[in-house]
Design a protein around this motif. Sequence first.
Motif, PDB file in Angstrom:
ATOM      1  N   TYR A   1       0.952  -1.207  -0.003  1.00 41.42           N
ATOM      2  CA  TYR A   1      -0.044  -0.036   0.052  1.00 41.42           C
ATOM      3  C   TYR A   1       1.078   1.311  -0.052  1.00 41.42           C
ATOM      4  CZ  TYR A   1       1.348  -0.706   4.834  1.00 41.42           C
ATOM      5  OH  TYR A   1       1.961  -0.587   6.026  1.00 41.42           O
ATOM      6  N   ASP A   2       0.297   2.243  -0.507  1.00 40.97           N
ATOM      7  CA  ASP A   2       1.043   3.576  -0.568  1.00 40.97           C
ATOM      8  C   ASP A   2       0.797   4.434   0.679  1.00 40.97           C
ATOM      9  OD1 ASP A   2       1.995   3.308  -3.375  1.00 40.97           O
ATOM     10  OD2 ASP A   2      -0.108   3.178  -3.665  1.00 40.97           O
ATOM     11  N   MET A   3      -0.210   4.383   1.701  1.00 42.08           N
ATOM     12  CA  MET A   3      -0.395   5.444   2.527  1.00 42.08           C
ATOM     13  C   MET A   3      -1.243   4.941   3.445  1.00 42.08           C
ATOM     14  SD  MET A   3      -1.167   9.436   2.135  1.00 42.08           S
ATOM     15  CE  MET A   3      -1.270  10.569   3.540  1.00 42.08           C
ATOM     16  N   THR A   4      -1.189   5.324   4.783  1.00 39.69           N
ATOM     17  CA  THR A   4      -2.306   5.108   5.728  1.00 39.69           C
ATOM     18  C   THR A   4      -2.810   6.158   6.165  1.00 39.69           C
ATOM     19  OG1 THR A   4      -0.488   5.023   7.549  1.00 39.69           O
ATOM     20  CG2 THR A   4      -1.238   2.848   6.577  1.00 39.69           C
ATOM     21  N   MET A   5      -4.037   6.167   6.640  1.00 41.00           N
ATOM     22  CA  MET A   5      -4.681   7.437   7.335  1.00 41.00           C
ATOM     23  C   MET A   5      -5.407   6.979   8.259  1.00 41.00           C
ATOM     24  SD  MET A   5      -5.906   9.391   3.868  1.00 41.00           S
ATOM     25  CE  MET A   5      -4.924   9.779   2.647  1.00 41.00           C
ATOM     26  N   LYS A   6      -5.508   7.741   9.493  1.00 39.97           N
ATOM     27  CA  LYS A   6      -6.358   7.514  10.618  1.00 39.97           C
ATOM     28  C   LYS A   6      -7.395   8.574  10.670  1.00 39.97           C
ATOM     29  CE  LYS A   6      -6.852   7.775  15.647  1.00 39.97           C
ATOM     30  NZ  LYS A   6      -6.024   8.240  16.781  1.00 39.97           N
ATOM     31  N   LEU A   7      -8.667   7.915  10.465  1.00 41.02           N
ATOM     32  CA  LEU A   7      -9.965   8.853  10.314  1.00 41.02           C
ATOM     33  C   LEU A   7     -10.933   8.687  11.551  1.00 41.02           C
ATOM     34  CD1 LEU A   7     -10.818   8.041   6.866  1.00 41.02           C
ATOM     35  CD2 LEU A   7      -9.204   9.867   7.418  1.00 41.02           C
ATOM     36  N   LEU A   8     -11.417   9.810  11.764  1.00 42.81           N
ATOM     37  CA  LEU A   8     -12.272   9.601  13.158  1.00 42.81           C
ATOM     38  C   LEU A   8     -13.838  10.249  12.790  1.00 42.81           C
ATOM     39  CD1 LEU A   8     -11.426   9.194  15.922  1.00 42.81           C
ATOM     40  CD2 LEU A   8     -11.189  11.912  16.320  1.00 42.81           C
ATOM     41  N   LEU A   9     -14.787   9.264  13.241  1.00 39.45           N
ATOM     42  CA  LEU A   9     -16.083   9.620  13.026  1.00 39.45           C
ATOM     43  C   LEU A   9     -16.641  10.437  14.335  1.00 39.45           C
ATOM     44  CD1 LEU A   9     -17.271   6.434  11.566  1.00 39.45           C
ATOM     45  CD2 LEU A   9     -18.012   8.541  10.337  1.00 39.45           C
ATOM     46  N   VAL A  10     -17.091  11.605  14.193  1.00 40.68           N
ATOM     47  CA  VAL A  10     -17.874  12.291  15.552  1.00 40.68           C
ATOM     48  C   VAL A  10     -19.105  12.813  15.314  1.00 40.68           C
ATOM     49  CG1 VAL A  10     -15.335  12.804  16.337  1.00 40.68           C
ATOM     50  CG2 VAL A  10     -16.755  14.556  15.203  1.00 40.68           C
ATOM     51  N   GLY A  11     -19.778  13.056  16.369  1.00 37.76           N
ATOM     52  CA  GLY A  11     -21.063  13.673  16.168  1.00 37.76           C
ATOM     53  C   GLY A  11     -22.036  12.828  17.131  1.00 37.76           C
ATOM     54  N   ASP A  12     -23.128  13.647  17.574  1.00 38.65           N
ATOM     55  CA  ASP A  12     -24.113  13.290  18.644  1.00 38.65           C
ATOM     56  C   ASP A  12     -24.180  11.628  18.696  1.00 38.65           C
ATOM     57  OD1 ASP A  12     -24.267  16.004  19.600  1.00 38.65           O
ATOM     58  OD2 ASP A  12     -26.180  16.166  18.994  1.00 38.65           O
ATOM     59  N   SER A  13     -24.731  11.229  19.768  1.00 36.72           N
ATOM     60  CA  SER A  13     -25.105   9.881  19.909  1.00 36.72           C
ATOM     61  C   SER A  13     -26.364   9.642  19.016  1.00 36.72           C
ATOM     62  CB  SER A  13     -25.304   9.671  21.293  1.00 36.72           C
ATOM     63  OG  SER A  13     -26.195   8.466  21.320  1.00 36.72           O
ATOM     64  N   GLY A  14     -26.280   8.528  18.430  1.00 33.01           N
ATOM     65  CA  GLY A  14     -27.607   8.233  17.632  1.00 33.01           C
ATOM     66  C   GLY A  14     -27.902   8.658  16.168  1.00 33.01           C
ATOM     67  N   VAL A  15     -26.623   9.395  15.784  1.00 36.57           N
ATOM     68  CA  VAL A  15     -26.647  10.104  14.383  1.00 36.57           C
ATOM     69  C   VAL A  15     -26.286   8.921  13.286  1.00 36.57           C
ATOM     70  CG1 VAL A  15     -26.399  12.264  15.104  1.00 36.57           C
ATOM     71  CG2 VAL A  15     -24.520  11.093  14.307  1.00 36.57           C
ATOM     72  N   GLY A  16     -25.833   7.880  13.555  1.00 34.83           N
ATOM     73  CA  GLY A  16     -25.786   6.761  12.404  1.00 34.83           C
ATOM     74  C   GLY A  16     -24.250   6.527  12.337  1.00 34.83           C
ATOM     75  N   LYS A  17     -23.084   7.039  13.269  1.00 31.40           N
ATOM     76  CA  LYS A  17     -21.860   6.993  12.870  1.00 31.40           C
ATOM     77  C   LYS A  17     -21.529   5.600  12.550  1.00 31.40           C
ATOM     78  CE  LYS A  17     -20.615   8.993  16.898  1.00 31.40           C
ATOM     79  NZ  LYS A  17     -21.632   9.485  17.290  1.00 31.40           N
ATOM     80  N   SER A  18     -21.795   4.847  13.460  1.00 35.28           N
ATOM     81  CA  SER A  18     -21.477   3.284  13.049  1.00 35.28           C
ATOM     82  C   SER A  18     -22.243   2.930  11.864  1.00 35.28           C
ATOM     83  CB  SER A  18     -22.105   2.441  14.166  1.00 35.28           C
ATOM     84  OG  SER A  18     -21.625   2.863  15.540  1.00 35.28           O
ATOM     85  N   CYS A  19     -23.234   3.534  11.517  1.00 37.42           N
ATOM     86  CA  CYS A  19     -23.880   2.858  10.124  1.00 37.42           C
ATOM     87  C   CYS A  19     -22.999   3.320   8.769  1.00 37.42           C
ATOM     88  CB  CYS A  19     -25.190   3.671   9.745  1.00 37.42           C
ATOM     89  SG  CYS A  19     -26.465   3.012  11.031  1.00 37.42           S
ATOM     90  N   LEU A  20     -22.299   4.277   9.011  1.00 39.64           N
ATOM     91  CA  LEU A  20     -21.439   4.707   8.015  1.00 39.64           C
ATOM     92  C   LEU A  20     -20.331   3.809   7.647  1.00 39.64           C
ATOM     93  CD1 LEU A  20     -21.309   8.509   8.344  1.00 39.64           C
ATOM     94  CD2 LEU A  20     -22.338   7.346   6.778  1.00 39.64           C
ATOM     95  N   LEU A  21     -20.001   3.091   8.653  1.00 42.75           N
ATOM     96  CA  LEU A  21     -18.958   2.053   8.546  1.00 42.75           C
ATOM     97  C   LEU A  21     -19.561   0.756   8.246  1.00 42.75           C
ATOM     98  CD1 LEU A  21     -16.721   2.708  11.532  1.00 42.75           C
ATOM     99  CD2 LEU A  21     -15.908   2.391   9.286  1.00 42.75           C
ATOM    100  N   LEU A  22     -20.831   0.494   7.902  1.00 41.21           N
ATOM    101  CA  LEU A  22     -21.347  -0.937   7.958  1.00 41.21           C
ATOM    102  C   LEU A  22     -22.125  -0.759   6.474  1.00 41.21           C
ATOM    103  CD1 LEU A  22     -22.100  -3.133   9.815  1.00 41.21           C
ATOM    104  CD2 LEU A  22     -24.403  -2.156  10.045  1.00 41.21           C
ATOM    105  N   ARG A  23     -21.318  -1.538   5.625  1.00 39.62           N
ATOM    106  CA  ARG A  23     -22.052  -1.567   4.166  1.00 39.62           C
ATOM    107  C   ARG A  23     -23.303  -2.438   4.265  1.00 39.62           C
ATOM    108  NH1 ARG A  23     -17.925  -1.068  -0.225  1.00 39.62           N
ATOM    109  NH2 ARG A  23     -17.341  -0.418   1.769  1.00 39.62           N
ATOM    110  N   PHE A  24     -24.216  -1.918   3.422  1.00 38.59           N
ATOM    111  CA  PHE A  24     -25.662  -2.568   3.702  1.00 38.59           C
ATOM    112  C   PHE A  24     -25.617  -3.848   2.780  1.00 38.59           C
ATOM    113  CE2 PHE A  24     -29.875  -3.231   2.445  1.00 38.59           C
ATOM    114  CZ  PHE A  24     -30.640  -3.092   3.795  1.00 38.59           C
TER     115      PHE A  24
END
Lengths: 158, 199
Positions: free
Chosen positions: B5-28
């Motif tokens: 691989y060419d590069m690694t990146m640390k990314l962070l999901l923030v926001g109020d509880s219940g806005v679906g942060k985890s959903c964005l990490l879950l493919r449908f």
Amino acid sequence: MLKYQQLKQSKPQSAILRCSSTGCNCRILEVKDFNSDLQSNDFPLTKITNAPKMPQTIELGNEEALSDESQGLFYSVDDMWSFDNIGVSKTTEKFEGTEEIKTEAGETIYFQRYLICADCDRGPIGFAGYLGDAKRSDDGSGLHYFIHPESVRYEIKR
Amino acid sequence: MSRAYDMTMKLLLVGDSGVGKSCLLLRFVEDKFTQSFITTIGIDFKIRTIEIGDKKIKLQVWDTAGQERFRTITMAYYRGAMGIIIVYDVGDENSFNSVKKWYQTVNQHANDDAQLILVGNKCDDDSARQVSKKQGELVAQELGVPFLEASAKTNENVDAVFFQLAQLILEKTNVAQLAQKENNLDVTQGNKSSSSGCC
């Protein structure tokens, strides 16, 4: 897509490990250097004593018992960046074993996290822990990762 | 083993509880296993591999779900984060009102050069929309960050969130590397630069 038992018969030199859930197919890891015994230098298949039990992930509600032969066998992955896609649980003490987990060489593994499919959250397909006195860190980098061979499917490139 | 691989990146999901942060990490996928006992333990991070041009980039995406209330714990998450996704739920006005608060928290604790992106998530029912797309765009404009609406339910724009953020980080890194190169040239010419810059 092959199951582990079928993989053993086909003796490939490389394979892509994928999620076993129907319709998921998430690419987890590529093993490029299988020898004729399905051993790999990059990700050696290791016998783990008292490893957490992994369901054989075939179909929902149909989690067959593992074959005795592969129970306790895991691909050993020492760098999280080797994975193409993987989900890592929060740190938990929650697993069924109470005995010390040890590698084939007798080194203690301090259980930390479960591994799941990054796309569909199916799992566990493996676990992660600290090997001996490996440096503890909170970003996943010091962990050693173990993937169960029967919890994934294999795509062989012809 | 050569690095694949060419590069690694640390990314962070923030926001109020219940806005679906985890959903964005879950493919449908049809066969979703939300009953998995793992969901009770919670997911800390996921590694995802994407390709931008000829670059293979590995993302380590941290989900701060459940940590929202524990500000002090959350601080550790910001360390080394190159990209931060501020998420609100388009069906929940309160979560939208919190966006500026999250922006401040992020600015306080993240690296100065961390790239931000604002995401209006409609994880659930679109008929419950309380925040218009225009409202989202205006706040993003005000904060000077890119903006996307995404739906984890239909997979709409979910990949785009990660692609766009990674693309922006990649561009920044290229610029920084170029600057670094010039600095190095200066050093060889005896003009030792005292600027600390980014490592």
